[in-house]
Design a protein around this motif. Structure first.
Motif, PDB file in Angstrom:
ATOM      1  N   THR A  18      30.656 -22.220  45.551  1.00 43.73           N
ATOM      2  CA  THR A  18      29.743 -22.722  46.573  1.00 43.73           C
ATOM      3  C   THR A  18      29.371 -21.542  47.463  1.00 43.73           C
ATOM      4  OG1 THR A  18      31.562 -23.315  48.045  1.00 43.73           O
ATOM      5  CG2 THR A  18      30.756 -25.036  46.592  1.00 43.73           C
ATOM      6  N   LYS A  19      28.132 -21.504  47.863  1.00 43.19           N
ATOM      7  CA  LYS A  19      27.607 -20.405  48.674  1.00 43.19           C
ATOM      8  C   LYS A  19      27.878 -19.055  48.015  1.00 43.19           C
ATOM      9  CE  LYS A  19      27.898 -22.785  53.077  1.00 43.19           C
ATOM     10  NZ  LYS A  19      28.290 -22.707  54.478  1.00 43.19           N
ATOM     11  N   GLU A  22      25.545 -15.964  49.120  1.00 36.11           N
ATOM     12  CA  GLU A  22      25.900 -15.344  50.394  1.00 36.11           C
ATOM     13  C   GLU A  22      27.180 -14.524  50.247  1.00 36.11           C
ATOM     14  OE1 GLU A  22      25.306 -18.636  50.077  1.00 36.11           O
ATOM     15  OE2 GLU A  22      23.580 -19.052  51.328  1.00 36.11           O
ATOM     16  N   ASN A  23      28.150 -15.071  49.519  1.00 37.82           N
ATOM     17  CA  ASN A  23      29.429 -14.392  49.320  1.00 37.82           C
ATOM     18  C   ASN A  23      29.252 -13.078  48.570  1.00 37.82           C
ATOM     19  OD1 ASN A  23      31.994 -14.172  47.262  1.00 37.82           O
ATOM     20  ND2 ASN A  23      32.596 -14.765  49.340  1.00 37.82           N
TER      21      ASN A  23
END
Length: 106
Positions: A18-19, A22-23
């Motif tokens: 998830t995400k 961005e990570n």
């Protein structure tokens, strides 16, 4: 020092699903080393399975610095050193590199 500027594509195993964009972006943009290399993420693919693990394909621009070699006189001759240098500094899962510029820094 020799400065190399270009784009590199590679497989990257995200720490989260998830995400993940961005990570991955945060981790790569924050990479530091003694050479003051810089990396900026351009694109990140959707996650996919590779050998039973989840990976994303990342394309990022780079500016890296390499030590000069006494037997190489012309900066363009360092093009063959870019791939192994990136392999050491980012990930061994490199797909392709495109070198746009090689210059000698004083």
């Amino acid at each position: 020092m020799i400065q190399a500027i270009g784009v590199v594509d590679f497989h990257y195993k995200p720490m989260r699903t998830t995400k993940y964009k961005e990570n991955v972006t945060k981790r790569l943009n924050a990479k530091t080393n003694k050479f003051d290399d810089s990396f900026e993420v351009i694109t990140i693919s959707e996650p996919y399975d590779m050998d039973g693990d989840i990976y994303v394909r990342v394309s990022c621009s780079f500016t890296i610095y390499m030590y000069e070699k006494a037997y190489i006189r012309n900066p363009e001759e360092y093009v063959g050193s870019v791939f192994p240098t990136l392999k050491e500094r980012i990930t061994p899962n490199i797909i392709a590199t495109k070198v746009y510029s090689l210059t000698k820094r004083r």
